[in-house]
Each structure stands twice: as structure tokens, then as C-alpha cells.
Design a protein around this motif. Structure first.
Motif, PDB file in Angstrom:
ATOM      1  N   SER A   7       0.846  -1.194   0.000  1.00 39.94           N
ATOM      2  CA  SER A   7       0.000   0.000   0.000  1.00 39.94           C
ATOM      3  C   SER A   7       0.879   1.241   0.000  1.00 39.94           C
ATOM      4  CB  SER A   7      -0.914  -0.006   1.230  1.00 39.94           C
ATOM      5  OG  SER A   7      -0.147   0.057   2.421  1.00 39.94           O
ATOM      6  N   PRO A   8       0.383   2.327  -0.619  1.00 42.34           N
ATOM      7  CA  PRO A   8      -0.824   2.376  -1.439  1.00 42.34           C
ATOM      8  C   PRO A   8      -0.588   1.780  -2.821  1.00 42.34           C
ATOM      9  CG  PRO A   8       0.263   4.481  -1.488  1.00 42.34           C
ATOM     10  CD  PRO A   8       1.078   3.618  -0.555  1.00 42.34           C
ATOM     11  N   THR A   9      -1.643   1.737  -3.634  1.00 42.97           N
ATOM     12  CA  THR A   9      -1.518   1.220  -4.990  1.00 42.97           C
ATOM     13  C   THR A   9      -0.863   2.251  -5.892  1.00 42.97           C
ATOM     14  OG1 THR A   9      -3.527  -0.056  -4.661  1.00 42.97           O
ATOM     15  CG2 THR A   9      -2.764   0.228  -6.909  1.00 42.97           C
ATOM     16  N   HIS A  10      -1.308   3.471  -5.765  1.00 45.59           N
ATOM     17  CA  HIS A  10      -0.767   4.588  -6.548  1.00 45.59           C
ATOM     18  C   HIS A  10      -0.470   5.753  -5.616  1.00 45.59           C
ATOM     19  CE1 HIS A  10      -3.144   2.401  -9.645  1.00 45.59           C
ATOM     20  NE2 HIS A  10      -2.169   2.758 -10.442  1.00 45.59           N
ATOM     21  N   LEU A  11       0.509   6.555  -6.025  1.00 49.21           N
ATOM     22  CA  LEU A  11       0.882   7.708  -5.211  1.00 49.21           C
ATOM     23  C   LEU A  11       1.470   8.771  -6.128  1.00 49.21           C
ATOM     24  CD1 LEU A  11       0.791   8.319  -2.180  1.00 49.21           C
ATOM     25  CD2 LEU A  11       3.070   7.339  -1.983  1.00 49.21           C
ATOM     26  N   ILE A  12       1.051  10.001  -5.914  1.00 50.43           N
ATOM     27  CA  ILE A  12       1.604  11.118  -6.674  1.00 50.43           C
ATOM     28  C   ILE A  12       2.235  12.091  -5.692  1.00 50.43           C
ATOM     29  CG2 ILE A  12       1.117  13.038  -8.244  1.00 50.43           C
ATOM     30  CD1 ILE A  12      -1.263  11.442  -9.286  1.00 50.43           C
ATOM     31  N   LYS A  13       3.502  12.437  -5.952  1.00 50.77           N
ATOM     32  CA  LYS A  13       4.234  13.366  -5.099  1.00 50.77           C
ATOM     33  C   LYS A  13       4.921  14.410  -5.969  1.00 50.77           C
ATOM     34  CE  LYS A  13       3.805  11.540  -0.906  1.00 50.77           C
ATOM     35  NZ  LYS A  13       3.329  12.316   0.280  1.00 50.77           N
ATOM     36  N   THR A  14       5.421  15.436  -5.345  1.00 51.89           N
ATOM     37  CA  THR A  14       6.193  16.440  -6.066  1.00 51.89           C
ATOM     38  C   THR A  14       7.657  16.353  -5.654  1.00 51.89           C
ATOM     39  OG1 THR A  14       5.686  18.102  -4.398  1.00 51.89           O
ATOM     40  CG2 THR A  14       4.231  17.998  -6.323  1.00 51.89           C
ATOM     41  N   ARG A  15       8.514  16.909  -6.493  1.00 50.18           N
ATOM     42  CA  ARG A  15       9.947  16.891  -6.208  1.00 50.18           C
ATOM     43  C   ARG A  15      10.257  17.473  -4.834  1.00 50.18           C
ATOM     44  NH1 ARG A  15      12.424  19.959 -11.226  1.00 50.18           N
ATOM     45  NH2 ARG A  15      10.429  21.029 -10.984  1.00 50.18           N
ATOM     46  N   GLY A  16      11.191  16.825  -4.139  1.00 47.19           N
ATOM     47  CA  GLY A  16      11.598  17.303  -2.828  1.00 47.19           C
ATOM     48  C   GLY A  16      10.814  16.713  -1.672  1.00 47.19           C
ATOM     49  N   ASN A  79      13.456   9.964   0.581  1.00 46.83           N
ATOM     50  CA  ASN A  79      13.500  11.389   0.881  1.00 46.83           C
ATOM     51  C   ASN A  79      13.912  12.192  -0.335  1.00 46.83           C
ATOM     52  OD1 ASN A  79      12.886  11.012   3.641  1.00 46.83           O
ATOM     53  ND2 ASN A  79      15.017  10.450   4.035  1.00 46.83           N
ATOM     54  N   ALA A  80      13.615  13.495  -0.312  1.00 43.95           N
ATOM     55  CA  ALA A  80      14.058  14.431  -1.365  1.00 43.95           C
ATOM     56  C   ALA A  80      13.799  13.857  -2.749  1.00 43.95           C
ATOM     57  CB  ALA A  80      15.547  14.742  -1.169  1.00 43.95           C
ATOM     58  N   LEU A  81      12.549  13.564  -3.012  1.00 46.04           N
ATOM     59  CA  LEU A  81      12.165  12.879  -4.248  1.00 46.04           C
ATOM     60  C   LEU A  81      12.629  13.631  -5.494  1.00 46.04           C
ATOM     61  CD1 LEU A  81       8.585  11.769  -3.211  1.00 46.04           C
ATOM     62  CD2 LEU A  81      10.480  10.245  -3.816  1.00 46.04           C
ATOM     63  N   LEU A  82      13.096  12.840  -6.461  1.00 49.99           N
ATOM     64  CA  LEU A  82      13.519  13.352  -7.762  1.00 49.99           C
ATOM     65  C   LEU A  82      12.577  12.810  -8.835  1.00 49.99           C
ATOM     66  CD1 LEU A  82      17.345  12.600  -7.427  1.00 49.99           C
ATOM     67  CD2 LEU A  82      16.186  14.769  -6.952  1.00 49.99           C
ATOM     68  N   LEU A  83      12.562  13.496  -9.975  1.00 52.54           N
ATOM     69  CA  LEU A  83      11.726  13.016 -11.075  1.00 52.54           C
ATOM     70  C   LEU A  83      12.080  11.576 -11.444  1.00 52.54           C
ATOM     71  CD1 LEU A  83      11.618  16.132 -13.461  1.00 52.54           C
ATOM     72  CD2 LEU A  83       9.838  15.335 -11.888  1.00 52.54           C
ATOM     73  N   GLY A  84      13.346  11.239 -11.361  1.00 53.32           N
ATOM     74  CA  GLY A  84      13.821   9.904 -11.718  1.00 53.32           C
ATOM     75  C   GLY A  84      13.390   8.803 -10.764  1.00 53.32           C
ATOM     76  N   ASP A  85      12.781   9.194  -9.643  1.00 49.62           N
ATOM     77  CA  ASP A  85      12.282   8.189  -8.699  1.00 49.62           C
ATOM     78  C   ASP A  85      10.919   7.646  -9.126  1.00 49.62           C
ATOM     79  OD1 ASP A  85      13.541  10.105  -5.881  1.00 49.62           O
ATOM     80  OD2 ASP A  85      14.537   8.545  -7.082  1.00 49.62           O
TER      81      ASP A  85
END
Lengths: 116, 114
Positions: A7-16, A79-85
Motif C-alpha cells: 500500500s498504497p496502490t498509486h501515489l503522486i508526489k512532487t519533487r523534494g 527522501n528528497a524525491l527526484l523526477l527519476g524516482d
């Protein structure tokens, strides 16, 4: 007999931002492995947890961390999400004690993480 | 470090026909495990077949069989009597005897048509 659940099935986050993904292993399994699967590619090993400790780690930066709980469930933190993640994150469980090296890994349906 | 190579990005076959997917790998280990996993559009990775390197006999699971050539480091998957439900991405994977990380190839997309 419940299989591997994520869980979850889908997740949308923004950079950082930071994200936590969760995994419950198949009943009777004590080892959890995490994989990252980019679109159209094979899964890449992130790390494996056994007896609440990280037993092996793939070539991923320290932004990727994890935890295993006494009930064998596990979390993957990024942490500190990047587009490539952006990828499908797969959890797999198995029996990991001595003498169980030939047991196959059973996979969950994955969490689709999209970074905007 | 171990590597797994799948040289066929895409393959197609008609129902009831036989198809073979190729996989080669590189390792310095003598005892290890090889797997074929199937990932349909539903995205769950499903174990198709497993081979222990110390066993000379090729593994078979119903319509699925492997041709394991240890000296050549080759591990191909044969699907007999192909069915529409076999349409999926197929991954070859290497597992060391230590039973930790699986090393996957890039996959082969198999399309079965009627």
C-alpha cells in the motif's frame, strides 16, 4: 492464505517531498526485499530486510531507507524525491533463514509512484 | 558482479504454437538459482519456473520448460501450446545461493494472438 500486500496502490508526489511505502509479507515469510522497476525495464534491487536488519543493499543512494517491524512487515522511505524516482516499487517476501536460500521470492502488486 | 541478458525485447506467437525466450547470464559462482517470472499488465510478478544450478535435469512446469546449459550460461524458456493468457512481459532472474538479491534481465514482451 494472503499473499504479499502493498500500500498504497498509486501515489503522486512532487519533487523534494518524502514518501513511505508499505509491505506485508506472505504468511509465514520473514524476509522482505524491495525493488524499483522503471517503465519498460526489469526490477532493480534496492535492499533486503531480515530479522529487522538490512541484510543487503543495492546501488541506491542513502535517500532510500527502510525498516522491518517485529511482525515482518516493512516500509520503504524515500527522501528528497527526484523526477527519476518515478517507478513501480515492488516488494517481495521469502523465507530467509539459514537453509532457506533456495526459496523463491513472492511479489506484491507494487506501488506506482509518480513524481511531478 | 552477476549480469542477466535478454536479447529479445519483443516476441509474438499464435495460439497453440511453441515459443522460446532466450536468457544468458554471467557469474563466477558455481551454485545458484535461475528463475523465469511473468508480469502481465496487471503488473504482479508471478514465478513461472525455477532451476537450481546443481541439478542437471531441466525444470518443467506444465506447458513451461527450460533449457539450462550451465557451461554456456544459458537459460531459455519454452512455452508450449501458447495461450492468450500467456501474453505478458517475461523476466529472467539470477539468485545467488545466499538467497538475497535477485538480478533481473530487461525482459521480453510476449504477445500471443488468436
Amino acid at each position: 492464505d494472503a499473499g504479499v500486500t502493498q500500500s498504497p496502490t498509486h501515489l503522486i508526489k512532487t519533487r523534494g517531498q518524502q514518501v513511505t511505502l508499505r509491505c506485508s509479507p506472505k504468511s509465514g515469510h520473514d524476509t522482505v526485499s524491495w525493488y524499483q522497476q522503471a517503465l519498460g525495464q526489469g526490477p532493480q534491487f534496492i535492499f533486503q530486510y531480515y530479522e529487522e536488519e538490512e541484510r543487503q543493499r543495492g546501488n541506491f543512494p542513502d535517500r532510500f531507507s527502510g525498516h522491518q517491524f517485529p511482525n515482518y512487515s516493512s516500509e520503504l522511505n524515500v527522501n528528497a524525491l527526484l523526477l527519476g524516482d518515478s517507478a513501480l516499487y515492488l516488494c517481495a517476501s521469502s523465507l530467509g533463514g539459514q537453509g532457506y536460500s533456495n526459496q523463491p521470492q513472492h511479489f506484491g502488486d507494487g506501488t506506482r509512484l509518480s513524481i511531478l | 558482479a552477476q549480469t542477466v541478458t535478454q536479447s529479445q525485447p519483443e516476441m509474438s506467437v499464435q495460439e497453440a504454437e511453441t515459443v522460446t525466450l532466450s536468457c544468458t547470464y554471467d557469474t563466477s559462482e558455481n551454485n545458484y538459482y535461475l528463475f523465469w517470472y511473468k508480469q502481465p499488465p496487471s503488473r504482479q510478478m508471478i514465478l513461472v519456473i525455477r532451476q537450481e544450478a546443481y541439478k542437471q535435469q531441466n525444470a518443467t512446469e506444465n506447458r513451461f520448460s527450460v533449457n539450462f546449459q550451465k557451461a554456456a550460461k544459458s537459460f531459455s524458456l519454452k512455452i508450449s501450446d501458447s495461450q492468450l493468457g500467456d501474453t505478458a512481459m517475461y523476466f529472467c532472474a539470477f539468485g545467488s545461493q545466499a538467497g538475497t538479491a535477485l538480478i533481473f534481465g530487461k525482459g521480453t514482451t510476449l504477445s500471443v494472438s488468436s
